[in-house]
Scaffold this active site. Structure first.
Site, mmCIF file in Angstrom:
data_model
loop_
_atom_site.group_PDB
_atom_site.id
_atom_site.type_symbol
_atom_site.label_atom_id
_atom_site.label_comp_id
_atom_site.label_asym_id
_atom_site.label_seq_id
_atom_site.Cartn_x
_atom_site.Cartn_y
_atom_site.Cartn_z
ATOM 1 C CG ASP A 159 -3.739 55.380 -28.558
ATOM 2 O OD1 ASP A 159 -4.715 56.104 -28.830
ATOM 3 O OD2 ASP A 159 -3.842 54.315 -27.927
ATOM 4 C CD GLU A 193 -13.936 56.592 -29.034
ATOM 5 O OE1 GLU A 193 -14.494 55.632 -28.509
ATOM 6 O OE2 GLU A 193 -12.698 56.683 -29.116
ATOM 7 C CE LYS A 203 -10.731 55.622 -31.635
ATOM 8 N NZ LYS A 203 -9.654 55.808 -30.635
ATOM 9 C CB THR A 223 -12.687 52.277 -31.363
ATOM 10 O OG1 THR A 223 -11.758 52.112 -30.310
ATOM 11 C CG2 THR A 223 -13.959 52.902 -30.832
ATOM 12 C CG PHE A 274 -8.943 48.015 -27.976
ATOM 13 C CD1 PHE A 274 -8.954 48.679 -29.192
ATOM 14 C CD2 PHE A 274 -9.379 48.696 -26.848
ATOM 15 C CE1 PHE A 274 -9.386 49.998 -29.281
ATOM 16 C CE2 PHE A 274 -9.811 50.018 -26.925
ATOM 17 C CZ PHE A 274 -9.811 50.664 -28.151
#
Length: 313
Positions: free
Chosen positions: A16, A89, A125, A149, A171
């Site tokens: 990440d 993203e 994303k 996400t 998350f």
């Protein structure tokens, strides 16, 4: 074997970060980026040449189009290091714009394809809003795979699975943050609300036979990661990867398809109204989704300012 090596036996480990050196150090299978991670990376001296080169080569384009090329430039460098996929993203300001998200997903994939990268190596994303999920549904049908996400609740996960999304990123750490603050209480191990949320989603998917991959994300400590050993994928920051690599304590598999299939969950059938109502009823998920979109949007604006500054030089 250290804990990271043990974990890789049960779970696909994803880095990440937008930091190439960290990715090389820990040899993950995949890598994820987001606006905040790219913003952090472009401010480091070692990555400024890549940013400056990209801006210079595309200076005639609008800022938005240059940002797309910066994101893809980082993605292309990451793909040279990892064997698997990179997640790139879309602009968080498109989180409530289905058509805008579809157009952005297509544009990012077109840039990867122009650079010779196949669709199987890229995940686009998108935020797990109703509009984002609908955009992902369209993109998936075109063979553009998505990573949904900012996911904090079962209704979001169910809607993603029903839409045929490739992968979701629940998350863990941000859920933990909310409950810790709301209840003024420290959570550890299996009692962690973020861990419990991912376990429930994983169990629901396995029980009802969904193909969507579950990738736990946003971890605060290694305990959260180890409690999810066996999850399809886990995306982990470099500092936590380092901690796992430095420990030789045994790692036990906690999630299995067999145990998950025994879940007591009943199937949810969600239309837009039910989705919005269930999300609204979950204060944590509502607040964290809104907060996450605001934060990613703010970092996108900061990135735009950096790029505009470079263009004027």
């Amino acid at each position: 074997m250290n804990q990271l090596e043990q974990l890789k036996q049960f779970t696909t480990i994803v880095a990440d970060t937008g930091d190439f050196q960290s990715i090389e150090a820990f040899a993950p299978h995949d890598a994820t980026t987001n606006p905040s991670l790219i913003l952090k990376a472009v401010q480091k001296d070692e990555y400024k040449p890549l940013l400056e080169k990209t801006v210079r080569e595309h200076a005639a384009l609008p800022t938005e189009a240059i940002i797309d090329r910066v994101l893809v430039a980082f993605g292309l460098e990451i793909l040279k290091i990892i064997p698997g996929r990179v997640s790139t993203e879309t602009d968080a300001r498109l989180s409530f714009d289905t058509e805008g998200s579809i157009a952005k997903g297509r544009a990012l994939m077109a840039l990867y394809e122009a650079a010779g990268i196949g669709r199987e190596r890229v995940l686009i994303k998108v935020a797990s809003t109703w509009e984002g999920i609908r955009a992902a549904e369209v993109l998936e049908k075109e063979g553009i795979h998505c990573n949904l996400t900012l996911l904090f609740s079962l209704p979001q996960a169910v809607a993603c699975a029903e839409a045929g999304v490739q992968l979701i990123s629940p998350f863990v750490g941000r859920i933990y943050d909310w409950f810790k603050k709301a209840n003024n209480k420290e959570y550890t191990g299996a009692d962690d609300p973020g861990v419990q949320s991912v376990k429930r989603i994983y169990s629901y998917y396995r029980k009802f036979g969904y193909k969507t991959e579950v990738m736990g994300a946003s971890f605060r400590n290694t305990s959260q990661i180890l409690e999810l050993a066996g999850c399809d994928l886990l995306t982990v920051s470099p500092d936590l990867l380092k901690q796992l690599a430095e420990s030789d304590a045994p790692v036990e598999r906690k999630l299995t398809p067999e145990a998950a299939s025994q879940s007591q969950d009943e199937k949810l059938n969600l239309n837009q109204t039910q989705f919005r109502l269930m999300l609204n009823d979950d204060a944590m998920a509502t607040e964290k989704l809104a907060e996450g979109i605001r934060a990613f949007a703010a970092d996108a604006v900061k990135l735009e300012k950096i790029i505009d500054g470079l263009r004027k030089q």
